[in-house]
Design a protein around this motif. Structure first.
Motif, PDB file in Angstrom:
ATOM      1  N   ASP A 211      -5.975 -11.755  16.846  1.00 23.08           N
ATOM      2  CA  ASP A 211      -7.090 -10.959  16.738  1.00 23.08           C
ATOM      3  C   ASP A 211      -6.931 -10.232  15.565  1.00 23.08           C
ATOM      4  N   GLN A 212      -7.899 -10.307  14.572  1.00 23.68           N
ATOM      5  CA  GLN A 212      -8.137  -9.641  13.255  1.00 23.68           C
ATOM      6  C   GLN A 212      -8.021  -8.059  13.390  1.00 23.68           C
ATOM      7  N   GLU A 213      -8.464  -7.607  14.567  1.00 23.90           N
ATOM      8  CA  GLU A 213      -8.578  -6.319  14.686  1.00 23.90           C
ATOM      9  C   GLU A 213      -7.536  -5.532  14.750  1.00 23.90           C
ATOM     10  N   MET A 214      -6.536  -6.043  15.148  1.00 28.55           N
ATOM     11  CA  MET A 214      -5.006  -5.604  15.095  1.00 28.55           C
ATOM     12  C   MET A 214      -4.476  -5.433  13.737  1.00 28.55           C
ATOM     13  N   TYR A 215      -4.956  -6.184  12.874  1.00 33.95           N
ATOM     14  CA  TYR A 215      -4.268  -6.119  11.394  1.00 33.95           C
ATOM     15  C   TYR A 215      -5.407  -4.642  10.842  1.00 33.95           C
ATOM     16  N   GLU A 216      -6.543  -4.673  11.085  1.00 33.94           N
ATOM     17  CA  GLU A 216      -7.274  -3.676  10.566  1.00 33.94           C
ATOM     18  C   GLU A 216      -6.993  -2.300  11.300  1.00 33.94           C
ATOM     19  N   ALA A 217      -6.605  -2.319  12.301  1.00 37.61           N
ATOM     20  CA  ALA A 217      -5.883  -1.034  12.774  1.00 37.61           C
ATOM     21  C   ALA A 217      -4.709  -0.661  12.197  1.00 37.61           C
ATOM     22  N   ALA A 218      -3.976  -1.595  12.234  1.00 38.04           N
ATOM     23  CA  ALA A 218      -2.715  -1.574  11.310  1.00 38.04           C
ATOM     24  C   ALA A 218      -2.867  -0.721   9.831  1.00 38.04           C
ATOM     25  N   LYS A 219      -3.678  -1.562   9.200  1.00 33.28           N
ATOM     26  CA  LYS A 219      -4.075  -0.788   7.995  1.00 33.28           C
ATOM     27  C   LYS A 219      -4.618   0.520   7.839  1.00 33.28           C
ATOM     28  N   VAL A 220      -5.460   0.838   9.005  1.00 34.58           N
ATOM     29  CA  VAL A 220      -5.716   2.303   9.108  1.00 34.58           C
ATOM     30  C   VAL A 220      -4.562   3.219   9.294  1.00 34.58           C
ATOM     31  N   ASP A 221      -3.509   2.531   9.977  1.00 35.08           N
ATOM     32  CA  ASP A 221      -2.433   3.514  10.179  1.00 35.08           C
ATOM     33  C   ASP A 221      -1.417   3.575   9.050  1.00 35.08           C
ATOM     34  N   GLY A 222      -1.764   2.620   8.027  1.00 30.14           N
ATOM     35  CA  GLY A 222      -0.913   2.670   6.898  1.00 30.14           C
ATOM     36  C   GLY A 222       0.236   1.909   6.805  1.00 30.14           C
ATOM     37  N   SER A 224       2.253  -1.484   5.836  1.00 34.15           N
ATOM     38  CA  SER A 224       2.333  -2.437   4.970  1.00 34.15           C
ATOM     39  C   SER A 224       2.090  -3.879   5.344  1.00 34.15           C
ATOM     40  N   ARG A 225       1.887  -4.926   4.325  1.00 30.83           N
ATOM     41  CA  ARG A 225       1.954  -6.097   4.818  1.00 30.83           C
ATOM     42  C   ARG A 225       3.217  -6.599   5.366  1.00 30.83           C
ATOM     43  N   TRP A 226       4.326  -6.247   5.063  1.00 31.34           N
ATOM     44  CA  TRP A 226       5.439  -6.745   5.527  1.00 31.34           C
ATOM     45  C   TRP A 226       5.583  -6.013   7.145  1.00 31.34           C
ATOM     46  N   LYS A 227       4.970  -4.759   7.222  1.00 31.58           N
ATOM     47  CA  LYS A 227       5.083  -4.023   8.490  1.00 31.58           C
ATOM     48  C   LYS A 227       4.377  -5.025   9.450  1.00 31.58           C
ATOM     49  N   GLN A 228       3.081  -5.297   8.930  1.00 30.46           N
ATOM     50  CA  GLN A 228       2.207  -6.103   9.808  1.00 30.46           C
ATOM     51  C   GLN A 228       2.572  -7.531  10.240  1.00 30.46           C
ATOM     52  N   ILE A 229       3.453  -8.010   9.235  1.00 28.00           N
ATOM     53  CA  ILE A 229       4.037  -9.326   9.686  1.00 28.00           C
ATOM     54  C   ILE A 229       4.921  -9.180  10.736  1.00 28.00           C
ATOM     55  N   TRP A 230       5.831  -8.139  10.610  1.00 28.62           N
ATOM     56  CA  TRP A 230       7.084  -7.765  11.714  1.00 28.62           C
ATOM     57  C   TRP A 230       6.612  -7.262  12.871  1.00 28.62           C
ATOM     58  N   THR A 231       5.427  -6.436  12.937  1.00 29.74           N
ATOM     59  CA  THR A 231       5.018  -6.003  14.360  1.00 29.74           C
ATOM     60  C   THR A 231       3.846  -6.670  14.881  1.00 29.74           C
TER      61      THR A 231
END
Length: 323
Positions: A211-222, A224-231
């Motif tokens: 779900d791409q909304e998870m990435y959008e929410a992660a971007k709002v929380d600041g 990073s790309r590495w953090k998004q991959i990991w979490t």
């Protein structure tokens, strides 16, 4: 049925025969696959009896009185298994098989996952498709073709020697396939070259379903790309990785017969004589069919045990399993 507490009404459960009639075309297609599996996977299992016979010959029909009258091997039919364990080639064959298989499991299983993660981060669609096409094209070439290419490239006057000499790593050409110490590395690297892009497809498919909304929410929380991959990415594809890992462990004794067959030669035999090659040589050249069948059955039993252990371990660790 009436709704209660704003819940959706439950549909009446259909009987097996009703569903079978409604899905008759789908069931017909499934039936063809079932028939194929029975003919080519289950009926041939009758041939396992060959492993327990004293000396089976190919001229003896399996479903004949002559086959049933063939005497059983000594020690309750397990003589061929005992002979294999006592064979002077046993430890060398098992060491080569496990050595190559474990290296492939470590590198050729993990690197496609990393490649899929990195490829997913590429923003240029054109560049991404180009890399994908280049990496999975070798998959469609047979090992007969790739074996000829590698034999030429790795010869003492081949492409790799010319590059290494020009770069100053070598003073003169080396016939890499003539030296046993290079064989494992050649096998693992060439298999990775052939299957990297193709193996990554399933992980890219799993990533595309996140779900791409998870990435959008992660971007709002600041994040990073590495953090998004990991979490986000890795936990989301973990079930797919787990299933592929279970299958890889189950096939640990499979060292890719086609690849080894085209790359091995008498000079590198000390490191290229794996279980599949040993069975092939024993059966086709040595005409010892019962002995070769016993080794094949031993391999299948070990594969089942490894599959069961891997399934139970992953089931306890992350509640994902095949069965």
């Amino acid at each position: 049925m009436k709704k209660k507490n704003n819940e959706m009404p439950l549909l009446p459960k259909k009987s097996f025969w009703v569903r079978l009639r409604e899905e008759k075309y789908l069931q017909a297609m499934a039936l063809l696959g079932l028939i194929w599996m029975l003919i080519f996977n289950y009926i041939p299992m009758y041939g396992i009896l060959i492993a327990f016979k004293k000396n089976f010959m190919v001229t003896t029909p399996l479903f004949s009185k002559k086959f049933f009258s063939t005497p059983w091997a000594a020690h309750g039919g397990f003589q061929h298994f005992l002979n294999f364990f006592k064979d002077e080639e046993f430890f060398n064959v098992m060491a080569n098989t496990l050595g190559i298989s474990i290296l492939k499991l470590v590198f050729n299983f993990t690197l496609p996952i990393i490649f899929a993660l990195l490829l997913n981060e590429v923003r240029s669609i054109r560049f991404k498709k180009a890399i994908q096409t280049i990496t999975y094209m070798p998959h469609f070439l047979s090992w007969v073709v790739l074996g000829g290419i590698l034999t030429t490239w790795l010869g003492d006057g081949g492409l790799f020697n010319e590059l290494l000499i020009k770069m100053g790593f070598l003073k003169e050409g080396v016939a890499f396939l003539a030296y046993p110490k290079y064989f494992w590395a050649i096998t693992v690297i060439s298999d990775l070259w052939k299957e990297l892009g193709w193996s990554a497809i399933i992980y890219l498919a799993a990533i595309s379903g996140i779900d791409q909304e998870m990435y959008e929410a992660a971007k709002v929380d600041g994040a990073s790309r590495w953090k998004q991959i990991w979490t986000i990415t890795l936990p989301s594809i973990a079930p797919t990785v787990t299933i592929m890992f279970i299958l890889a462990v189950g096939g640990l004794l499979n060292t890719n017969f086609d690849q080894i067959l085209v790359l091995n030669n008498p000079l590198n035999a000390p490191r290229s004589n794996v279980l599949d090659i040993y069975v092939y040589q024993t059966a086709m050249r040595g005409m010892r069919y019962s002995y070769a069948s016993a080794i094949g059955l031993f391999k299948s039993v070990v594969a089942f045990i490894l599959l069961f252990i891997a399934n139970q371990v992953t089931k306890r660790l992350n509640d994902t399993s095949l069965f």
